[in-house]
Scaffold this active site. Sequence first.
Site, PDB file in Angstrom:
ATOM      1  N   ALA A  84       8.352  -4.987  -0.734  1.00 37.30           N
ATOM      2  CA  ALA A  84       8.834  -4.951  -2.126  1.00 37.30           C
ATOM      3  C   ALA A  84       8.306  -6.157  -2.887  1.00 37.30           C
ATOM      4  CB  ALA A  84      10.357  -4.943  -2.160  1.00 37.30           C
ATOM      5  N   THR A 132      -0.992 -10.747   0.426  1.00 40.76           N
ATOM      6  CA  THR A 132      -2.259 -10.383  -0.214  1.00 40.76           C
ATOM      7  C   THR A 132      -3.340 -11.443  -0.005  1.00 40.76           C
ATOM      8  OG1 THR A 132      -3.258 -10.081  -2.411  1.00 40.76           O
ATOM      9  CG2 THR A 132      -1.288 -11.420  -2.332  1.00 40.76           C
ATOM     10  N   ASP A 133      -4.584 -11.015  -0.093  1.00 42.79           N
ATOM     11  CA  ASP A 133      -5.691 -11.983   0.005  1.00 42.79           C
ATOM     12  C   ASP A 133      -5.774 -12.885  -1.228  1.00 42.79           C
ATOM     13  OD1 ASP A 133      -6.622 -10.124  -1.847  1.00 42.79           O
ATOM     14  OD2 ASP A 133      -8.530  -9.726  -0.834  1.00 42.79           O
ATOM     15  N   GLU A 134      -5.066 -12.488  -2.306  1.00 44.84           N
ATOM     16  CA  GLU A 134      -5.169 -13.279  -3.547  1.00 44.84           C
ATOM     17  C   GLU A 134      -4.588 -14.677  -3.396  1.00 44.84           C
ATOM     18  OE1 GLU A 134      -4.357 -11.375  -7.223  1.00 44.84           O
ATOM     19  OE2 GLU A 134      -5.127  -9.446  -6.550  1.00 44.84           O
ATOM     20  N   TYR A 157       1.043 -13.970 -10.219  1.00 44.44           N
ATOM     21  CA  TYR A 157       1.303 -13.042  -9.102  1.00 44.44           C
ATOM     22  C   TYR A 157       0.943 -13.696  -7.775  1.00 44.44           C
ATOM     23  CZ  TYR A 157       0.143  -9.432  -5.652  1.00 44.44           C
ATOM     24  OH  TYR A 157       0.037  -8.717  -4.483  1.00 44.44           O
ATOM     25  N   LYS A 161       3.276 -14.846  -4.516  1.00 44.29           N
ATOM     26  CA  LYS A 161       3.078 -14.340  -3.144  1.00 44.29           C
ATOM     27  C   LYS A 161       2.808 -15.518  -2.193  1.00 44.29           C
ATOM     28  CE  LYS A 161       2.925 -10.607  -1.790  1.00 44.29           C
ATOM     29  NZ  LYS A 161       3.946  -9.636  -1.313  1.00 44.29           N
ATOM     30  N   TYR A 348      19.468  12.848  -5.371  1.00 44.72           N
ATOM     31  CA  TYR A 348      20.600  12.271  -4.656  1.00 44.72           C
ATOM     32  C   TYR A 348      21.942  12.720  -5.226  1.00 44.72           C
ATOM     33  CZ  TYR A 348      17.476   9.872  -1.613  1.00 44.72           C
ATOM     34  OH  TYR A 348      16.522   9.621  -0.652  1.00 44.72           O
TER      35      TYR A 348
HETATM   36  P1  NAD Z   1       3.837  -1.333  -5.838  1.00 45.56           P
HETATM   37  O1  NAD Z   1       3.997  -2.097  -7.106  1.00 45.56           O
HETATM   38  O2  NAD Z   1       3.181  -0.002  -5.864  1.00 45.56           O
HETATM   39  O3  NAD Z   1       5.271  -1.113  -5.162  1.00 45.56           O
HETATM   40  C1  NAD Z   1       6.249  -2.108  -5.113  1.00 45.56           C
HETATM   41  C2  NAD Z   1       7.567  -1.469  -4.710  1.00 45.56           C
HETATM   42  O4  NAD Z   1       8.551  -2.505  -4.649  1.00 45.56           O
HETATM   43  C3  NAD Z   1       8.075  -0.427  -5.729  1.00 45.56           C
HETATM   44  O5  NAD Z   1       8.554   0.707  -5.050  1.00 45.56           O
HETATM   45  C4  NAD Z   1       9.198  -1.146  -6.444  1.00 45.56           C
HETATM   46  O6  NAD Z   1      10.225  -0.277  -6.912  1.00 45.56           O
HETATM   47  C5  NAD Z   1       9.708  -2.078  -5.354  1.00 45.56           C
HETATM   48  N1  NAD Z   1      10.364  -3.263  -5.909  1.00 45.56           N
HETATM   49  C6  NAD Z   1       9.903  -4.087  -6.880  1.00 45.56           C
HETATM   50  N2  NAD Z   1      10.824  -5.045  -7.148  1.00 45.56           N
HETATM   51  C7  NAD Z   1      11.862  -4.822  -6.330  1.00 45.56           C
HETATM   52  C8  NAD Z   1      13.107  -5.473  -6.120  1.00 45.56           C
HETATM   53  N3  NAD Z   1      13.459  -6.539  -6.858  1.00 45.56           N
HETATM   54  N4  NAD Z   1      13.937  -5.008  -5.156  1.00 45.56           N
HETATM   55  C9  NAD Z   1      13.589  -3.922  -4.413  1.00 45.56           C
HETATM   56  N5  NAD Z   1      12.443  -3.248  -4.597  1.00 45.56           N
HETATM   57  C10 NAD Z   1      11.591  -3.696  -5.532  1.00 45.56           C
HETATM   58  O7  NAD Z   1       3.116  -2.326  -4.842  1.00 45.56           O
HETATM   59  P2  NAD Z   1       2.012  -2.027  -3.732  1.00 45.56           P
HETATM   60  O8  NAD Z   1       0.680  -2.046  -4.362  1.00 45.56           O
HETATM   61  O9  NAD Z   1       2.428  -0.871  -2.920  1.00 45.56           O
HETATM   62  O10 NAD Z   1       2.146  -3.373  -2.856  1.00 45.56           O
HETATM   63  C11 NAD Z   1       3.125  -3.470  -1.824  1.00 45.56           C
HETATM   64  C12 NAD Z   1       3.036  -4.846  -1.199  1.00 45.56           C
HETATM   65  O11 NAD Z   1       1.750  -5.057  -0.651  1.00 45.56           O
HETATM   66  C13 NAD Z   1       3.277  -5.993  -2.175  1.00 45.56           C
HETATM   67  O12 NAD Z   1       4.014  -6.988  -1.510  1.00 45.56           O
HETATM   68  C14 NAD Z   1       1.877  -6.493  -2.499  1.00 45.56           C
HETATM   69  O13 NAD Z   1       1.902  -7.857  -2.836  1.00 45.56           O
HETATM   70  C15 NAD Z   1       1.157  -6.234  -1.194  1.00 45.56           C
HETATM   71  N6  NAD Z   1      -0.286  -5.971  -1.308  1.00 45.56           N
HETATM   72  C16 NAD Z   1      -0.765  -5.027  -2.176  1.00 45.56           C
HETATM   73  C17 NAD Z   1      -2.134  -4.760  -2.204  1.00 45.56           C
HETATM   74  C18 NAD Z   1      -2.719  -3.700  -3.120  1.00 45.56           C
HETATM   75  O14 NAD Z   1      -3.952  -3.593  -3.207  1.00 45.56           O
HETATM   76  N7  NAD Z   1      -1.920  -2.882  -3.803  1.00 45.56           N
HETATM   77  C19 NAD Z   1      -3.005  -5.469  -1.379  1.00 45.56           C
HETATM   78  C20 NAD Z   1      -2.479  -6.448  -0.524  1.00 45.56           C
HETATM   79  C21 NAD Z   1      -1.105  -6.678  -0.493  1.00 45.56           C
HETATM   80  O1  DAU Z   2      -6.542  -8.189  -3.507  1.00 41.29           O
HETATM   81  C1  DAU Z   2      -5.296  -7.588  -3.313  1.00 41.29           C
HETATM   82  C2  DAU Z   2      -4.649  -7.315  -4.649  1.00 41.29           C
HETATM   83  O2  DAU Z   2      -5.369  -6.241  -5.246  1.00 41.29           O
HETATM   84  C3  DAU Z   2      -3.165  -6.980  -4.541  1.00 41.29           C
HETATM   85  O3  DAU Z   2      -2.472  -8.091  -4.032  1.00 41.29           O
HETATM   86  C4  DAU Z   2      -2.590  -6.595  -5.912  1.00 41.29           C
HETATM   87  O4  DAU Z   2      -1.243  -6.186  -5.779  1.00 41.29           O
HETATM   88  C5  DAU Z   2      -3.416  -5.449  -6.445  1.00 41.29           C
HETATM   89  O5  DAU Z   2      -2.962  -5.090  -7.738  1.00 41.29           O
HETATM   90  C6  DAU Z   2      -4.899  -5.803  -6.501  1.00 41.29           C
HETATM   91  O6  DAU Z   2      -5.141  -6.838  -7.499  1.00 41.29           O
HETATM   92  P1  DAU Z   2      -6.404  -6.776  -8.479  1.00 41.29           P
HETATM   93  O7  DAU Z   2      -6.096  -7.585  -9.667  1.00 41.29           O
HETATM   94  O8  DAU Z   2      -7.664  -7.051  -7.745  1.00 41.29           O
HETATM   95  O9  DAU Z   2      -6.379  -5.183  -8.819  1.00 41.29           O
HETATM   96  P2  DAU Z   2      -6.609  -4.387 -10.183  1.00 41.29           P
HETATM   97  O10 DAU Z   2      -6.690  -2.946  -9.824  1.00 41.29           O
HETATM   98  O11 DAU Z   2      -5.636  -4.784 -11.240  1.00 41.29           O
HETATM   99  O12 DAU Z   2      -8.050  -4.882 -10.648  1.00 41.29           O
HETATM  100  C7  DAU Z   2      -9.186  -4.717  -9.806  1.00 41.29           C
HETATM  101  C8  DAU Z   2     -10.378  -5.315 -10.534  1.00 41.29           C
HETATM  102  O13 DAU Z   2     -10.678  -4.515 -11.677  1.00 41.29           O
HETATM  103  C9  DAU Z   2     -10.132  -6.715 -11.070  1.00 41.29           C
HETATM  104  O14 DAU Z   2     -11.343  -7.448 -10.996  1.00 41.29           O
HETATM  105  C10 DAU Z   2      -9.760  -6.493 -12.524  1.00 41.29           C
HETATM  106  C11 DAU Z   2     -10.578  -5.264 -12.894  1.00 41.29           C
HETATM  107  N1  DAU Z   2      -9.964  -4.360 -13.915  1.00 41.29           N
HETATM  108  C12 DAU Z   2      -8.693  -3.939 -13.703  1.00 41.29           C
HETATM  109  C13 DAU Z   2      -8.088  -3.098 -14.611  1.00 41.29           C
HETATM  110  C14 DAU Z   2      -6.661  -2.616 -14.413  1.00 41.29           C
HETATM  111  C15 DAU Z   2     -10.710  -3.947 -15.010  1.00 41.29           C
HETATM  112  O15 DAU Z   2     -11.883  -4.329 -15.166  1.00 41.29           O
HETATM  113  N2  DAU Z   2     -10.117  -3.111 -15.907  1.00 41.29           N
HETATM  114  C16 DAU Z   2      -8.831  -2.680 -15.769  1.00 41.29           C
HETATM  115  O16 DAU Z   2      -8.326  -1.922 -16.646  1.00 41.29           O
END
Ligand code: NAD
Ligand code: DAU
Length: 351
Positions: A84, A132-134, A157, A161, A348
């Site tokens: 979450a 995350t790698d960020e 963000y 993290k 639900y």
């Molecule tokens: P997402 O935004 O799609 O989902 C987040 C979920 O957390 C949602 O279901 C939301 O309702 C829930 N949530 C948010 N705030 C909450 C709270 N206060 N209490 C309970 N639930 C809450 O995120 P995602 O992309 O699925 O990422 C999931 C995890 O993986 C995150 O911790 C993110 O940092 C990490 N992560 C994401 C990516 C990516 O590319 N998306 C990559 C590496 C790590």
């Molecule tokens: O690296 C892991 C991360 O990847 C996760 O921890 C984050 O939760 C996830 O959101 C993602 O972060 P990014 O910022 O890399 O993802 P995003 O899809 O927002 O953007 C990917 C790349 O594309 C980034 O360089 C920004 C660019 N971008 C993004 C959007 C939404 C655009 O150029 N235009 C856009 O409209």
Amino acid sequence: MNRKILITGGAGFIGSHVVRFFVKEYQNYEIYNLDALTYAGNLENLKDIEKRPNYKFIKADITNENEIRRLFQKYKFDGVIHLAAESHVDRSIKDPLAFARTNILGTLNLLNSFKELWFNDWTGKRFYHVSTDEVYGTLGNTGLFTEETSYSPNSPYSASKASSDHFVRSYGETYGLRYVISNCSNNYGPNHFPEKLIPLFINNIINNKSLPVYGNGNYTRDWLYVIDHAIAIDKVFHQGVNENTYNIGGFNEWKNIDLVNLLCSLMDEKLGRESGSSEKLVTFVKDRPGHDLRYAIDANKINKELGWKPSVTFEQGLSMTIDWYLQNSEWLERVTSGNYQNYYNNFYSIR
Ligand code: NAD
Ligand code: DAU
């Protein structure tokens, strides 16, 4: 062995794939999906498994200290897989405090409740923090993030993290918490909320809307198919060594503009549109502040120690992802219109 596993954020993008994987794979475990159902949480993602006997949904907010403590005391979870989070970089630039609340304080509430339950005997207990790698900041044109790379987060963000990663580690050092952490690169795949690059652009191409590429588009990300991340999470949860970090990545770097061009050509083909028509939608817009130039993961540790590697190529994964969005236009319509938020009440209230 019967286990009670709490998965947080299981209604979100990655969380829903992790919940599905665990519910199906471990029928002797009780899987509890705790999610606040923010804008990013969508229970429709889990329609296919919601009636399974080893699955239970709990609507709760991880920032609510008393509620989280009460739930841990009631269910006595012996494993936690914590996903979450507020996850979108652009939103964190607009509202950093929301990210501090959920990602830092929410994680602390989970850590404290878990500690209160098991402090006297950690045997067989595990807290898995999904990160995350960020947190590592940005790379230049060469090099890779390893588990030893120092933290240097650049966005609110990633700072939130990074802070939560540090708290998890500190609970290990201070209280003996048994934990593992993984830091993963960019995921893509089905059920991805259409605010992130790939699903946003798929939706915009379908609707002939412009494709806003930030800056010059020369930013690089390392893309991983979400189901491969779920498989990696299973491996780290079950086989990872306590107090270890595992980097997870796709061995798959793409410059944004090259990825967008590939997506455009695949979409033209699948939609039966004239070649080049989607590319005309590309619009270069103002850059993201603090935009990290390049992420790329060295995933050799998880590969060598746990035998994990991505199972699909990017071309396969991207093609499957586009097909999923085209076949699930109703999901996309309900997400973009906001109707998905009624699903919880409808489902639900009749149970
Ligand atoms: P997402 O935004 O799609 O989902 C987040 C979920 O957390 C949602 O279901 C939301 O309702 C829930 N949530 C948010 N705030 C909450 C709270 N206060 N209490 C309970 N639930 C809450 O995120 P995602 O992309 O699925 O990422 C999931 C995890 O993986 C995150 O911790 C993110 O940092 C990490 N992560 C994401 C990516 C990516 O590319 N998306 C990559 C590496 C790590
Ligand atoms: O690296 C892991 C991360 O990847 C996760 O921890 C984050 O939760 C996830 O959101 C993602 O972060 P990014 O910022 O890399 O993802 P995003 O899809 O927002 O953007 C990917 C790349 O594309 C980034 O360089 C920004 C660019 N971008 C993004 C959007 C939404 C655009 O150029 N235009 C856009 O409209």
